[in-house]
Design an enzyme around this catalytic site. Structure first.
Site, short mmCIF file in Angstrom:
data_model
loop_
_atom_site.label_atom_id
_atom_site.label_comp_id
_atom_site.label_asym_id
_atom_site.label_seq_id
_atom_site.Cartn_x
_atom_site.Cartn_y
_atom_site.Cartn_z
N ILE A 26 1.55 -12.74 -4.11
CA ILE A 26 2.65 -11.31 -5.10
C ILE A 26 3.71 -11.89 -5.54
CG2 ILE A 26 2.73 -9.16 -5.69
CD1 ILE A 26 0.04 -8.63 -3.86
N ALA B 31 3.89 -2.87 -1.27
CA ALA B 31 3.22 -3.39 0.17
C ALA B 31 2.48 -2.99 0.63
CB ALA B 31 4.16 -4.63 1.35
N ARG B 32 2.94 -1.98 2.37
CA ARG B 32 2.28 -1.34 3.09
C ARG B 32 3.47 -0.50 3.07
NH1 ARG B 32 -1.49 -2.63 0.75
NH2 ARG B 32 -3.76 -3.01 2.09
N ASP C 76 5.29 2.60 -4.05
CA ASP C 76 4.13 2.26 -4.33
C ASP C 76 3.35 2.90 -2.83
OD1 ASP C 76 2.18 3.18 -6.12
OD2 ASP C 76 1.50 0.90 -5.38
N GLU D 60 -1.52 8.40 3.93
CA GLU D 60 -1.11 8.56 2.83
C GLU D 60 -2.73 8.95 2.83
OE1 GLU D 60 -1.79 4.10 1.25
OE2 GLU D 60 0.79 4.32 0.74
N HIS E 199 0.15 4.96 -4.32
CA HIS E 199 -0.31 3.08 -4.35
C HIS E 199 -1.37 2.65 -5.34
CE1 HIS E 199 -1.80 1.13 -0.52
NE2 HIS E 199 -1.76 0.37 -1.15
N GLY F 47 -0.23 -0.32 -7.37
CA GLY F 47 0.13 -1.42 -8.06
C GLY F 47 -0.66 -2.03 -8.18
N ALA F 48 -2.09 -2.02 -7.78
CA ALA F 48 -3.04 -2.98 -8.04
C ALA F 48 -3.63 -2.32 -9.05
CB ALA F 48 -4.01 -3.49 -7.00
#
Length: 319
Positions: free
Chosen positions: A151, A230-231, A255, A260, A279, A281-282
């Site tokens: 990424i 990322a996280r 994101d 969460e 969250h 992004g994907a």
């Protein structure tokens, strides 16, 4: 044929891949630990999207031989327990990289160009709000990358070749990786102190928890923008909140969060200079299809005795 356990629905293309090859699919009725541990009984494989494969879940069915992660992050799988139990773990590291990389760039632009305040102004009829809400270009700016996996590499490519940005990458995360000529390696402090944008692309491993905090934010330019797709737990959120509150940095695109789902009163959700998303992004059609199919293919390779493309751990497999 083996039975594949799916805690959550996946793209039809992944389902079709498995059923066309004779696999039986079993869906969970809920994603809590007790339900998963109960309903995984009788299954030989798990195709995991967002549920947590804890030790309790993994140990609930002795027949379980493989967990294929729909995506990249391994923080939802107890890989150590899986290895002890002789369960193969795989993921799909190239399936959603393009989507997340594009999203990181999208976030940089949204914050730099103050897209959401301008959009809200337009919706309320304040056409001339633009006169005191000028944004910044990406072109010619410096992007600092923390993480140069698939990424991060894609972000670097888009930034350098698409926007003419200068790209710095933290050298400590690049060992053994091919570095393109448009990326300059730099030490940790240089990346944070000289970049106009910082974008984070590292996995949630124990050594990365709370890696970025007050020191790093104090080093950043007051005009800099922080991006994390990322996280959430790789950042000390309280330090990020303080850096934004005191204008140590100009803004952030987030994101991911330490907890969460986020609570509605989370401070980062109520700062004008922050763009926050859940969250996702994907979450593109293309990435979800690739993730589902690639995870299904790894399961099939495993049971066909073929080499896996993305093994995460090493377990003994009988000849």
């Amino acid at each position: 044929m083996p039975v594949v356990f799916l805690p959550r629905q996946i793209a039809p293309e992944g389902v079709d891949y498995l059923t066309a090859r004779g696999y039986t699919l079993k869906y969970a009725s809920a994603m809590d630990e007790d339900t998963l541990a109960k309903e995984i009984v009788g299954c030989d494989a798990m195709l995991l999207r967002t549920a947590h494969a804890t030790r309790k879940v993994l140990a609930a069915e002795p027949r379980l031989k493989i967990v294929a992660r729909h995506g990249v992050g391994l923080d939802i799988i107890d890989v150590e327990a899986a290895t002890e139990l002789g369960i193969q773990v795989t993921n799909t590291p190239s399936s959603n990289g393009i989507s997340v990389a594009e999203y990181a760039i999208c976030g940089m632009m949204a914050v730099a160009r103050k897209l959401f305040p301008l959009s809200e102004a337009a919706k309320r009829g304040d056409f001339f709000y633009k006169n005191h809400c000028q944004g910044s270009e990406l072109s010619g700016k410096t992007l600092g990358l923390v993480g140069m996996g698939f990424i991060g590499s894609q972000v670097a490519k888009i930034a350098a070749l698409g926007f003419g940005m200068k790209v710095l990458a933290y050298s400590g995360h690049t060992k053994g990786k091919a570095i393109p000529d448009y990326v300059t390696l730099a030490d940790w402090d240089t990346v944070f102190s000289t970049s106009d944008f910082i974008s984070v692309h590292i996995p949630l491993r124990p050594e990365n928890i709370g890696l970025i905090g007050a020191k790093e934010f104090s080093q950043m330019k007051t005009s800099a923008i922080f991006v994390n797709t990322a996280r959430g737990k790789v950042v000390r959120e309280e330090d990020l909140i303080e850096a934004l509150r005191t204008h140590q940095i100009a803004g952030a695109f987030l994101d991911v969060f330490a907890q969460e789902p986020m609570t509605p009163d989370h401070p980062l959700l109520h700062m004008e200079q922050v763009v926050a998303t859940p969250h996702c992004g994907a979450s593109t059609n293309e990435a979800l299809i690739r993730s589902a199919v690639n995870a299904a293919m790894e399961i099939d390779r495993f049971f066909q005795g073929e080499p896996l493309l993305w093994p995460v751990n090493q377990v003994f497999r009988a000849p």
